[in-house]
Design an enzyme around this catalytic site. Sequence first.
Site, short mmCIF file in Angstrom:
data_model
loop_
_atom_site.label_atom_id
_atom_site.label_comp_id
_atom_site.label_asym_id
_atom_site.label_seq_id
_atom_site.Cartn_x
_atom_site.Cartn_y
_atom_site.Cartn_z
N TYR A 94 40.58 20.37 -11.11
CA TYR A 94 39.98 21.13 -12.21
C TYR A 94 40.03 20.35 -13.52
O TYR A 94 41.11 20.11 -14.08
CB TYR A 94 40.69 22.47 -12.40
CG TYR A 94 40.66 23.38 -11.18
CD1 TYR A 94 39.58 23.35 -10.30
CD2 TYR A 94 41.70 24.26 -10.90
CE1 TYR A 94 39.54 24.17 -9.19
CE2 TYR A 94 41.67 25.08 -9.79
CZ TYR A 94 40.58 25.03 -8.94
OH TYR A 94 40.56 25.85 -7.83
N HIS A 111 43.04 21.62 -0.58
CA HIS A 111 41.95 22.15 -1.42
C HIS A 111 40.56 21.93 -0.79
O HIS A 111 40.10 20.81 -0.66
CB HIS A 111 42.00 21.45 -2.79
CG HIS A 111 41.18 22.11 -3.85
ND1 HIS A 111 41.23 21.72 -5.16
CD2 HIS A 111 40.30 23.13 -3.81
CE1 HIS A 111 40.41 22.47 -5.88
NE2 HIS A 111 39.82 23.33 -5.07
P1 NAD Z 1 35.95 33.81 -11.52
O1 NAD Z 1 35.12 34.61 -10.61
O2 NAD Z 1 37.35 34.21 -11.74
O3 NAD Z 1 35.14 33.70 -12.90
C1 NAD Z 1 35.63 32.95 -13.96
C2 NAD Z 1 34.65 33.04 -15.13
O4 NAD Z 1 34.64 34.38 -15.61
C3 NAD Z 1 35.07 32.18 -16.31
O5 NAD Z 1 33.92 31.76 -17.01
C4 NAD Z 1 35.89 33.15 -17.15
O6 NAD Z 1 35.97 32.71 -18.48
C5 NAD Z 1 35.07 34.41 -16.98
N1 NAD Z 1 35.82 35.66 -17.20
C6 NAD Z 1 37.09 35.96 -16.83
N2 NAD Z 1 37.43 37.20 -17.19
C7 NAD Z 1 36.33 37.72 -17.81
C8 NAD Z 1 36.06 38.98 -18.40
N3 NAD Z 1 36.96 39.95 -18.42
N4 NAD Z 1 34.83 39.17 -18.93
C9 NAD Z 1 33.89 38.20 -18.90
N5 NAD Z 1 34.10 36.98 -18.35
C10 NAD Z 1 35.30 36.75 -17.81
O7 NAD Z 1 35.88 32.30 -10.98
P2 NAD Z 1 36.93 31.10 -10.93
O8 NAD Z 1 37.57 30.83 -12.24
O9 NAD Z 1 36.21 29.98 -10.28
O10 NAD Z 1 38.03 31.60 -9.89
C11 NAD Z 1 39.30 32.05 -10.29
C12 NAD Z 1 40.38 31.05 -9.97
O11 NAD Z 1 40.56 30.98 -8.55
C13 NAD Z 1 40.10 29.61 -10.41
O12 NAD Z 1 40.42 29.44 -11.77
C14 NAD Z 1 40.99 28.86 -9.47
O13 NAD Z 1 42.34 28.92 -9.94
C15 NAD Z 1 40.87 29.65 -8.18
N6 NAD Z 1 39.80 29.15 -7.28
C16 NAD Z 1 40.15 28.35 -6.25
C17 NAD Z 1 39.17 27.84 -5.41
C18 NAD Z 1 39.58 26.93 -4.29
O14 NAD Z 1 40.75 26.71 -4.07
N7 NAD Z 1 38.66 26.38 -3.56
C19 NAD Z 1 37.83 28.13 -5.61
C20 NAD Z 1 37.50 28.98 -6.66
C21 NAD Z 1 38.48 29.49 -7.48
#
Ligand code: NAD
Length: 324
Positions: A64, A129
Amino acid sequence: MASPPHPNLELRPLGNTGLKLSCVGFGASPLGSVFGPVSEHDAISSVREAFDLGINFFDTSPYYGGTLSEKMLGKGLKALGVPRNEYIVSTKCGRYVEGFDFSAERVTKSIDESLARLQLDYVDILQCHDIEFGSLDQIVNETIPALQKLREAGKIRFIGITGLPLSVFTYVLDRVPPGTVDVILSYCRYSVNDSTLVDLLPYLKSKGVGVISASPLAMGLLTENGPPEWHPASAELKSACQAAAAFCKAKGKNISKLAMQYSLANKDISSVLVGMNSVRQVKENVYAATELATFGKDQETLSEVEAILSPVKNQTWPSGIQES
Ligand code: NAD
């Protein structure tokens, strides 16, 4: 002095690990400026707000922001000034901005690099990952055994695997000895628009594997601001989600809160991992959980949004070397 944990944010057991994760987890990919620039000040205050409101689970990866997320999260956790056992940290290995490398040699080196960036002596969970981009047989025969050595060395406590296609989880879990893989992290598979993870939950439970469901907002699709440029969804899926967000807004509702509550309602999911980059988002997402616990889901709006999304329900995108 740290504030006491928020009394209403539910803790849920993670499989057989003995860990109890806050039902809302802090996804730190936005701290790597993956969804737009984030200042160090905002990163540190978001982590502080999350901890103060009862979030005890923080997830990152060296991938990331090309290691930036791990560095920012490390600064945020250090600034908390609380004992290490008061928070749970997961990071990942095998995926880097330079590409994928799930070799034993690389993942063994990777954890030391991650620990240095996070300023920690150990992480609670180390996850391979996005394993669909590697050889799954290498994951089973080489990567996971290497992670077991890291566990014996005390650098990690538990082992996980992550990916988008759900088939990768059964492939690996059917081939490793019971208790070897403690956790799976699935993403974009338990949101209002795609809930296919639900079919796998009984299998995961039978294996004693903990379930983390990430991206409840479908990586930005289920937000008023919409997804980032790089989002891999089809134009059809993007426009259906945009229509759902506009519908909620016109009704005085918030699509992100609705989506959070949809994911949080399933208690077989230990933690709903949402990416956050501001104090405001932390507050909103924790409030979504506490409000759900008190008042239940907004079933009327949920049904209306599900109807809007029904033409694209469970539509996903290719990921990995088998699917691309
Ligand atoms: P998400 O669906 O959590 O969306 C994140 C987006 O939504 C960001 O732009 C954030 O600023 C915004 N957001 C958060 N809260 C909000 C709110 N209340 N109102 C409006 N916008 C809001 O997607 P993500 O960040 O990709 O997934 C969450 C976490 O999961 C990642 O940060 C990561 O740690 C993990 N993840 C892991 C994998 C993997 O291992 N392959 C893949 C995806 C995500």
